[in-house]
Design a protein around this motif. Structure first.
Motif, PDB file in Angstrom:
ATOM      1  N   GLY A 155      -9.240   3.182  15.713  1.00 40.15           N
ATOM      2  CA  GLY A 155      -9.901   3.265  14.836  1.00 40.15           C
ATOM      3  C   GLY A 155     -10.808   1.229  15.301  1.00 40.15           C
TER       4      GLY A 155
ATOM      5  N   LEU B 216     -17.517   6.319  14.614  1.00 43.41           N
ATOM      6  CA  LEU B 216     -16.487   6.448  14.015  1.00 43.41           C
ATOM      7  C   LEU B 216     -16.794   8.181  14.615  1.00 43.41           C
ATOM      8  CD1 LEU B 216     -16.951   4.483  11.134  1.00 43.41           C
ATOM      9  CD2 LEU B 216     -14.427   4.779  12.739  1.00 43.41           C
TER      10      LEU B 216
ATOM     11  N   THR C  41     -13.986  11.098  15.165  1.00 44.61           N
ATOM     12  CA  THR C  41     -13.390  12.508  13.815  1.00 44.61           C
ATOM     13  C   THR C  41     -13.944  13.293  14.536  1.00 44.61           C
ATOM     14  OG1 THR C  41     -14.253  12.391  12.345  1.00 44.61           O
ATOM     15  CG2 THR C  41     -16.119  12.439  12.486  1.00 44.61           C
TER      16      THR C  41
ATOM     17  N   LEU D   3      -8.080   7.828  11.232  1.00 41.98           N
ATOM     18  CA  LEU D   3      -8.260   7.059  12.321  1.00 41.98           C
ATOM     19  C   LEU D   3      -8.894   5.425  10.704  1.00 41.98           C
ATOM     20  CD1 LEU D   3     -11.698   8.946  13.376  1.00 41.98           C
ATOM     21  CD2 LEU D   3      -9.974   8.380  14.664  1.00 41.98           C
ATOM     22  N   LEU D   4      -9.197   4.680  11.477  1.00 41.42           N
ATOM     23  CA  LEU D   4      -9.222   3.412  10.716  1.00 41.42           C
ATOM     24  C   LEU D   4     -10.858   2.437  11.150  1.00 41.42           C
ATOM     25  CD1 LEU D   4      -9.011   0.434  12.647  1.00 41.42           C
ATOM     26  CD2 LEU D   4      -6.207   1.498  12.368  1.00 41.42           C
ATOM     27  N   CYS D   5     -11.312   1.661  10.164  1.00 41.01           N
ATOM     28  CA  CYS D   5     -11.903   0.863  10.354  1.00 41.01           C
ATOM     29  C   CYS D   5     -12.027  -0.457   9.727  1.00 41.01           C
ATOM     30  CB  CYS D   5     -13.264   1.688   9.935  1.00 41.01           C
ATOM     31  SG  CYS D   5     -14.683   0.554  10.427  1.00 41.01           S
TER      32      CYS D   5
ATOM     33  N   GLN E  31     -17.818   1.580   3.418  1.00 40.99           N
ATOM     34  CA  GLN E  31     -16.242   2.482   3.600  1.00 40.99           C
ATOM     35  C   GLN E  31     -16.337   3.944   2.576  1.00 40.99           C
ATOM     36  OE1 GLN E  31     -14.955   1.508   5.810  1.00 40.99           O
ATOM     37  NE2 GLN E  31     -14.007  -1.138   6.214  1.00 40.99           N
TER      38      GLN E  31
ATOM     39  N   LEU F  43     -11.729   8.971   7.152  1.00 41.13           N
ATOM     40  CA  LEU F  43     -10.833   7.568   7.644  1.00 41.13           C
ATOM     41  C   LEU F  43      -9.350   7.138   6.423  1.00 41.13           C
ATOM     42  CD1 LEU F  43     -13.065   4.864   7.864  1.00 41.13           C
ATOM     43  CD2 LEU F  43     -12.259   6.255   9.984  1.00 41.13           C
TER      44      LEU F  43
ATOM     45  N   VAL G 125      -9.030   1.622   5.235  1.00 40.33           N
ATOM     46  CA  VAL G 125     -10.116   0.952   5.617  1.00 40.33           C
ATOM     47  C   VAL G 125      -9.826  -0.860   5.186  1.00 40.33           C
ATOM     48  CG1 VAL G 125     -11.944   2.448   4.891  1.00 40.33           C
ATOM     49  CG2 VAL G 125     -10.667   1.449   3.254  1.00 40.33           C
TER      50      VAL G 125
END
Length: 583
Positions: A233, A247, A251, A258-260, A287, A296, A299
């Motif tokens: 991410g 992102l 995806t 996935l991360l953010c 988010q 995601l 987060v």
């Protein structure tokens, strides 16, 4: 290497619970660490006169570090990052304390572990995320040797594991080769400890839309996903507004979760310093949108975010179930800058071979004379002429192949926008190339000429390729020699595919099978059918394994003819091979 404890039953239970949480809900991480520490006004004595080295506080002022973790857990987050962002060789070496890498990493993880356990007493598990920052050196630009950085990251990871981290994150990465060094260092530490902690990677993209050295998001995913990381991410550098398109790409194409963790917007310089304008509600809005639209799994926040930012994020996403993603991976290789799919839309993928010392006299002479700029210009000529990848071979009797590969792969890493096929019979030469290339390379080649036992060349090269995430060209050669019939070619190909996928975990789409051909121009009856056998093998292989790639050293078919005749035969043979399914 430090002696690491065997993972405890409690640790395994926590890791299993973390994986379960990530698979079923949104997990929330904490926010900024550095500004929270500085807000408590530590003294120069607290820093042991190493002002700005926050990791020293893990030893001198654990109370300050502990209080930051407590504030974030009190805000409702699920996991906190350790105060070890700068606990790596290059960052600590700026303060002449690189030898304290393990000590500071272990102390940072132990503090976070203690706080997480305190908050987990209410029956809700909290976790510790071991932070592995990028350091201050970019190996692609020659700031520091890859191996030195890798070994420093290994010490960092060893300390985090020993201190009780539940997962490791290689974060805020700016150079893909730097990222690889950290991932491989962490992997070595995990293997040494017998641990299966999750290993995540978080990339930093500039407002230009690329990483610091110009890497696009597709290049980053193509290079890093094959390393076996568990999640990928974005964090830092920008606010959430600038992360949306990256992102969206992830995806659509990433096989892994996935991360953010964005900043609180783009910083605004004021008289008082950098100000991050995005408030808690704005971060929570972003988010929530990212979870709903991009699925995601994790987060959090980065620079400028506070416990209040994360409290509102927790409130907004804690009841959300991330939607299931249906990614469409795009197998390929990549340079530092851009990815090149193995499957081309309107043509076959062309591998330029004029940078092969055994195939190009001009390149070989430039290499022997040390005319490196001329070698680079030959690579650029092939780019201009439409090649999709470049075959780099430096093997030549009497030369130091490792030194030549280091020189040329290091130059090609930044000078070429195309991925590199590393072509050598020598394992150290292949390794030297891999340790210079931030992108994803292809290794040419493996076969069963000396079998497939643990000491075979096949096993050694495949192990190296898997460690570095390289794709593999595999030749239809076994202990009996080069296959010449359709049946024998396909049989060896099946053996290669079964072995690489079943025993080494390589995706079929990352295997490039070369069904090989001899010249049909010897005048001997036994060679007349070699070209037809090659075409037939390609057709049958693609029927059985449509995801496998097929490649071919095309011009071998016409060896021995005059140049004009070679052009005609090569053209006809290429057309027939493409119709049969040659990629």
């Amino acid at each position: 290497m430090a002696s690491l404890p065997t993972p405890s039953a409690d640790s395994r239970t926590r890791i299993d619970a973390l994986r379960e949480a990530l698979a079923t809900r949104v997990v929330v991480a904490d926010g900024a660490m550095g500004t929270m520490l500085q807000a408590q006004d530590p003294t120069l004595e607290d820093f042991e006169n190493l002002e700005g080295c926050n990791e020293i506080l893990n030893v001198t002022r654990p109370d300050i570090v502990r209080s930051v973790h407590q504030e974030y857990f009190a805000a409702g987050v699920d996991l906190v990052e350790t105060n070890t962002f700068g606990a790596n060789f290059s960052a600590l070496n700026e303060y002449d304390v690189a030898e304290r890498n393990f000590e500071l990493s272990e102390a940072g993880a132990r503090i976070a572990r203690e706080v997480a356990d305190e908050f987990s007493a209410d029956g809700r598990q909290r976790w510790v995320l071991g932070s592995m920052g990028p350091g201050t050196k970019l190996p692609t630009l020659g700031h520091a040797p890859y191996t030195v950085l890798r070994d420093g990251f290994q010490q960092n990871a060893e300390g985090l594991i020993a201190g009780g981290a539940d997962a490791l994150i290689v974060e805020t990465t700016q150079d893909l080769l730097q990222t690889k060094a950290a991932v491989l260092g962490a992997r070595r530490a995990l293997d040494a400890a017998g641990s299966d902690l999750p290993l995540w990677v978080s990339l930093a993209f500039e407002t230009t839309g690329t990483m610091l050295l110009g890497s696009e998001i597709g290049a980053a995913l193509t290079a890093l996903e094959p390393l076996g990381v568990d999640m990928i991410g974005l964090n830092c550098s920008t606010g959430p507004a600038e992360m949306s398109e990256h992102l969206r790409y992830l995806t659509r194409h990433s096989r892994i979760p996935l991360l953010c963790m964005p900043n609180a917007g783009l910083p605004v310089l004021t008289k008082a310093g950098a100000h991050f304008p995005l408030g808690p509600e704005g971060l929570a809005d972003a988010q929530e949108t990212f979870v709903r639209e991009y699925g995601l799994s994790l987060v959090g926040g980065c620079c400028g975010t506070t416990p209040e930012h994360l409290r509102q994020v927790v409130e907004r996403v804690r009841d959300l179930t991330p939607p299931a993603r249906d990614p469409r991976p795009e197998p390929g290789a990549t340079s530092l800058y851009q990815t090149v799919p193995f499957r081309q839309d309107t043509a076959y993928l062309a591998i330029g071979e004029r940078t092969n010392a055994n195939g190009s006299k001009k390149f070989r002479e430039a290499m022997l004379d040390g005319r490196w700029d001329d070698c680079v210009e030959m690579a650029r000529d092939q780019i201009r002429e439409g090649a999709h990848m470049l075959d780099l071979c430096v093997d030549y009797v009497g030369r130091d192949g490792v030194a030549d590969m280091e020189e040329l792969a290091g130059r090609f890493a930044t000078a070429s926008t195309l991925p590199i096929v590393l072509d050598s019979t020598e394992l150290p030469v292949l390794q030297a190339g891999l340790e210079k290339l931030g992108g994803r390379a292809v290794i040419n080649s493996v076969n069963y000429e000396d079998g497939d036992g643990p000491e075979s060349r096949f096993a050694k090269v495949t192990k190296l390729a898997v460690e570095h995430g390289a794709a593999l060209i595999a030749l239809t050669i076994d202990e009996e020699g080069q296959a010449r019939t359709v049946e024998h070619k396909v049989a060896i190909a099946e053996r290669l595919i079964d072995d690489l996928t079943g025993n080494w975990g390589v995706y079929e789409s990352d295997i490039l099978i070369d069904t090989l051909t001899f010249t049909i121009c010897t005048g001997q009856e036994e060679s007349r059918g070699d070209g037809i056998a090659t075409i037939g093998a390609i057709r049958e292989l693609k029927r059985r394994h449509p995801d496998v790639q097929t490649t071919l050293g095309l011009s071998n078919i016409s060896f021995g003819l005059n140049p004009a005749a070679r052009v005609v035969l090569n053209s006809v043979f290429l057309d027939e091979c493409v119709k049969a399914g040659l990629d």
